[in-house]
Design a protein around this motif. Structure first.
Motif, PDB file in Angstrom:
ATOM      1  N   UNK A   1       0.815  -1.215   0.000  1.00  0.00           N
ATOM      2  CA  UNK A   1       0.000   0.000   0.000  1.00  0.00           C
ATOM      3  C   UNK A   1       0.845   1.260   0.000  1.00  0.00           C
ATOM      4  N   UNK A   2       2.141   1.113   0.224  1.00  0.00           N
ATOM      5  CA  UNK A   2       3.032   2.260   0.229  1.00  0.00           C
ATOM      6  C   UNK A   2       3.339   2.808   1.595  1.00  0.00           C
ATOM      7  N   UNK A   3       2.967   2.091   2.654  1.00  0.00           N
ATOM      8  CA  UNK A   3       3.227   2.573   4.009  1.00  0.00           C
ATOM      9  C   UNK A   3       4.700   2.396   4.364  1.00  0.00           C
ATOM     10  N   UNK A   4       5.262   3.388   5.029  1.00  0.00           N
ATOM     11  CA  UNK A   4       6.621   3.287   5.558  1.00  0.00           C
ATOM     12  C   UNK A   4       6.609   2.407   6.802  1.00  0.00           C
ATOM     13  N   UNK A   5       7.789   1.971   7.225  1.00  0.00           N
ATOM     14  CA  UNK A   5       7.868   1.088   8.391  1.00  0.00           C
ATOM     15  C   UNK A   5       7.219   1.715   9.617  1.00  0.00           C
ATOM     16  N   UNK A   6       7.425   3.020   9.804  1.00  0.00           N
ATOM     17  CA  UNK A   6       6.843   3.695  10.962  1.00  0.00           C
ATOM     18  C   UNK A   6       5.311   3.668  10.912  1.00  0.00           C
TER      19      UNK A   6
ATOM     20  N   UNK B   1       0.263  -1.559  15.796  1.00  0.00           N
ATOM     21  CA  UNK B   1       0.520  -1.377  17.230  1.00  0.00           C
ATOM     22  C   UNK B   1       1.733  -2.177  17.696  1.00  0.00           C
ATOM     23  N   UNK B   2       2.805  -2.087  16.915  1.00  0.00           N
ATOM     24  CA  UNK B   2       4.064  -2.733  17.281  1.00  0.00           C
ATOM     25  C   UNK B   2       5.178  -1.702  17.117  1.00  0.00           C
ATOM     26  N   UNK B   3       6.396  -2.071  17.471  1.00  0.00           N
ATOM     27  CA  UNK B   3       7.522  -1.146  17.349  1.00  0.00           C
ATOM     28  C   UNK B   3       8.072  -1.151  15.926  1.00  0.00           C
ATOM     29  N   UNK B   4       8.812  -0.097  15.589  1.00  0.00           N
ATOM     30  CA  UNK B   4       9.457  -0.032  14.273  1.00  0.00           C
ATOM     31  C   UNK B   4      10.402  -1.212  14.072  1.00  0.00           C
ATOM     32  N   UNK B   5      11.131  -1.561  15.142  1.00  0.00           N
ATOM     33  CA  UNK B   5      12.089  -2.661  15.018  1.00  0.00           C
ATOM     34  C   UNK B   5      11.381  -3.990  14.750  1.00  0.00           C
ATOM     35  N   UNK B   6      10.181  -4.157  15.288  1.00  0.00           N
ATOM     36  CA  UNK B   6       9.425  -5.384  15.028  1.00  0.00           C
ATOM     37  C   UNK B   6       9.015  -5.455  13.563  1.00  0.00           C
TER      38      UNK B   6
END
Length: 228
Positions: free
Chosen positions: A170-175, A182-187
């Motif tokens: 969909x084009x979403x960035x990791x953030x 509802x998880x962390x960026x690292x996950x």
């Protein structure tokens, strides 16, 4: 500092791009190659972070060279931007399918080229997912080569990995994916790294193509997400 390889059989174009890149503070060494065979050898020797790759060259085409380089297993894998004279959808789609991160038109202004290089080094995706969706809609089913990996390889993924893949499409960035799930960026980065390793995907753009070709994401519709 980022290492860059410029590949083009036209000396004037290649030397001009190299000279431009060498004026940028913060970039590492910029090396060059005159055809696909030289590009593969240079990638082995210099392990570039980014490759600017011409499409039509003698001895070995840019697309074939990109596939060979991305199959070398270099860690980290280089990001490849295709250099082309024409905005040809067929070439762009083939490049993305092969694992390239995007494309550049040779007649773009110098500042746009530098911005594209910076963006690709930062994000691993230069072509907007909406453009990739249109390319898939136009070309899926017409490429005689099988998708890499095979469509049924999605069974290797966990439900959460499929969710991440669909949201990437969909084009979403990791953030943004992290916020949505509802998880962390690292996950998110971990899920993305694992699913790309399982599927032998070489770039974020290739992951988007795969998602649409296999139905994980739908052209013109909502993504195919697993049940909660």
């Amino acid at each position: 500092m980022a290492r860059i390889l410029v590949v083009d059989d036209q000396h004037l174009i290649r030397s001009g791009i190299v000279a431009l890149l060498r004026t940028v503070a913060g970039l590492g060494p910029v090396v060059e190659a005159a055809d696909g065979e030289e590009a593969v050898a240079a990638a082995r020797a210099h392990r570039p972070d980014l490759i600017l790759m011409d499409i039509k060259m003698p001895r070995l085409s840019g697309l074939a060279a990109a596939e060979r380089i991305l199959a070398l297993g270099l860690d980290p894998a280089p990001r490849v931007l295709v250099l082309t004279t024409f905005d040809d959808d067929a070439f762009v789609y083939a490049a993305l399918r092969a694992g390239c991160s995007g494309f550049l038109l040779k007649d773009m202004p110098p500042e746009q080229l530098l911005n594209a290089v910076e963006a690709t080094l930062a994000a691993d995706l230069l072509v907007a997912p909406a453009r990739i969706r249109r390319l898939v809609q136009k070309h899926v089913g017409h490429d005689p080569r099988p998708a890499r990996p095979a469509p049924d390889a999605t069974h290797l993924l966990t439900g959460r990995e499929i969710e991440v893949l669909a949201l990437v499409a969909q084009g979403l960035a990791n953030e943004e994916i992290a916020e949505r799930l509802c998880v962390s960026d690292s996950t998110v980065k971990t899920h993305l790294h694992r699913l790309m390793a399982k599927l032998n995907l070489r770039s974020r753009a290739q992951a988007v193509v795969f998602a649409y070709e296999t139905g994980v994401a739908r052209v013109g519709g909502r993504p195919e997400l697993p049940d909660a």
